[in-house]
Design a protein around this motif. Structure first.
Motif, mmCIF file in Angstrom:
data_model
loop_
_atom_site.group_PDB
_atom_site.id
_atom_site.type_symbol
_atom_site.label_atom_id
_atom_site.label_comp_id
_atom_site.label_asym_id
_atom_site.label_seq_id
_atom_site.Cartn_x
_atom_site.Cartn_y
_atom_site.Cartn_z
ATOM 1 N N ASP A 42 0.867 -1.184 0.000
ATOM 2 C CA ASP A 42 0.000 0.000 0.000
ATOM 3 C C ASP A 42 0.904 1.235 0.000
ATOM 4 O O ASP A 42 1.745 1.396 0.890
ATOM 5 N N ASN A 56 -6.710 9.771 -8.043
ATOM 6 C CA ASN A 56 -7.447 10.879 -8.642
ATOM 7 C C ASN A 56 -6.641 12.157 -8.428
ATOM 8 O O ASN A 56 -6.845 12.889 -7.464
ATOM 9 N N SER A 78 -7.209 -2.290 -9.233
ATOM 10 C CA SER A 78 -7.707 -1.360 -10.252
ATOM 11 C C SER A 78 -7.653 0.092 -9.789
ATOM 12 O O SER A 78 -8.030 0.992 -10.537
ATOM 13 N N HIS A 79 -7.176 0.322 -8.575
ATOM 14 C CA HIS A 79 -7.163 1.688 -8.038
ATOM 15 C C HIS A 79 -6.301 2.616 -8.892
ATOM 16 O O HIS A 79 -5.174 2.292 -9.243
ATOM 17 N N ASP A 86 -7.042 -3.565 -3.964
ATOM 18 C CA ASP A 86 -7.763 -3.038 -5.120
ATOM 19 C C ASP A 86 -6.764 -2.739 -6.234
ATOM 20 O O ASP A 86 -6.267 -1.622 -6.369
ATOM 21 N N ARG A 105 -1.442 3.255 -4.559
ATOM 22 C CA ARG A 105 -1.585 1.811 -4.790
ATOM 23 C C ARG A 105 -2.233 1.167 -3.579
ATOM 24 O O ARG A 105 -1.837 1.436 -2.442
ATOM 25 N N LYS A 106 -3.253 0.324 -3.845
ATOM 26 C CA LYS A 106 -3.946 -0.402 -2.784
ATOM 27 C C LYS A 106 -3.758 -1.896 -3.000
ATOM 28 O O LYS A 106 -4.031 -2.413 -4.095
#
Length: 311
Positions: free
Chosen positions: A108, A273, A269-270, A267, A263-264
């Motif tokens: 993360d 934004n 696909s994160h 997830d 980065r997750k």
């Protein structure tokens, strides 16, 4: 892209250099953004009567140097503008950087709000950064968070044009050394920098980091480092970008913007934004840097970090 020995060097010595991470095709769009930033500044400075020549005929490595010669403080104003455009944001959140940084912060990853475009014009004292540790610019306790910085030059760097120097192993034991205020020392007028006294730097250990454009110097948040003065004819453009695990304390000053999650682990696909994060960021950035002056061409800085060391 990064080797196990380089990962271990960072852990053991507080720094490592990974050569040729980004190529010209990846760097040039960012140089174009720098050019746009300088062009916008030149137009406004001309309209305000600060300069009589916009130097529009010069390229990105010459123009700001000419503007700085005509109006002292131009390079500082560009540096503190803190404008994050799409190409630089994409490089900051690139898979190349995140895959390497993951070795130190985990799967993360977030980007720290303290990041910089370095517009180091030739022989400009206020753009020559003295010995310091990055954590000294944050709140006390921030040094406990792993916050690697990626320093990336946009041209080949050496002793002559202001490359970096580090003190290998200077991040051990993990503590913030005593820092002083350069503006109180009197050596550089209107400086916003902190500095470690030369007597606290073991001269025999200093390593000079000459690098190719697009290579990355990774720095531990507590390793002492500095940049040398630029004696060349070109602007030494570089960026420093910081990372950490989102769950850890950022050490940013109260009420200011949070790190951006890049980065997750849960997830894949994160996508960060950037527009949403940067919206409203400028005001917070201005508060941190203390650049909220009525005169847009006042290059003095009174940053929040100065209070910590104003003893």
């Amino acid at each position: 892209m990064i080797s196990q020995s380089q990962i271990e060097q960072y852990n053991d010595e507080g720094y490592t250099i990974v050569e040729n991470v980004f190529n010209a095709d990846e760097l040039n769009p960012i140089l174009d953004e720098f050019e746009d930033i300088v062009d916008d500044y030149a137009n406004k400075a001309f309209e305000a009567g600060k300069i009589s020549n916009k130097h529009s005929d010069k390229d990105v490595f010459k123009r700001l140097a000419a503007l700085e010669y005509d109006f002292k403080g131009s390079s500082v104003l560009i540096h503190h503008r803190g404008e994050l455009k799409p190409a630089l944001a994409n490089l900051w959140g690139s898979k190349k950087l995140l895959d390497m940084v993951e070795n130190w912060v985990g799967k993360d990853i977030s980007g720290h709000p303290v990041w910089n475009i370095r517009s180091k014009t030739p022989q400009t004292a206020r753009m020559t950064v003295p010995w310091h540790q990055d954590s000294a610019y944050l709140k006390e306790g921030a040094e406990k968070t792993t916050q690697p910085a990626a320093w990336i030059p946009f041209l080949d760097v050496n002793k002559n044009n202001g490359c970096m120097q580090v003190v290998p192993g200077g991040h051990k034991p993990e503590r913030v050394l005593n820092h002083k205020l350069e503006k109180k020392d009197g050596s550089v007028k209107d400086s916003w920098y902190l500095f470690i006294d030369d007597n606290d730097i073991p001269e025999e250990k200093i390593v000079t980091c000459e690098m190719k454009a697009g290579s990355v110097l990774f720095l531990h948040q507590l390793v002492p480092h500095r940049s040398l003065e630029n004696f060349s004819d070109n602007v030494r453009w570089s960026v420093d970008l910081r990372f950490q695990n989102p769950k850890d304390e950022a050490g940013f000053h109260t009420g200011l913007v949070d790190p951006i999650i890049m980065r997750k682990s849960d997830d894949e696909s994160h996508i960060p934004n950037w527009q949403e994060w940067f919206k409203g960021y400028e005001d917070q950035h201005t508060k941190f840097r203390g650049t909220g002056k009525k005169d847009a061409f006042d290059s003095t800085v009174d940053g929040t970090w100065l209070d910590r060391w104003d003893k």
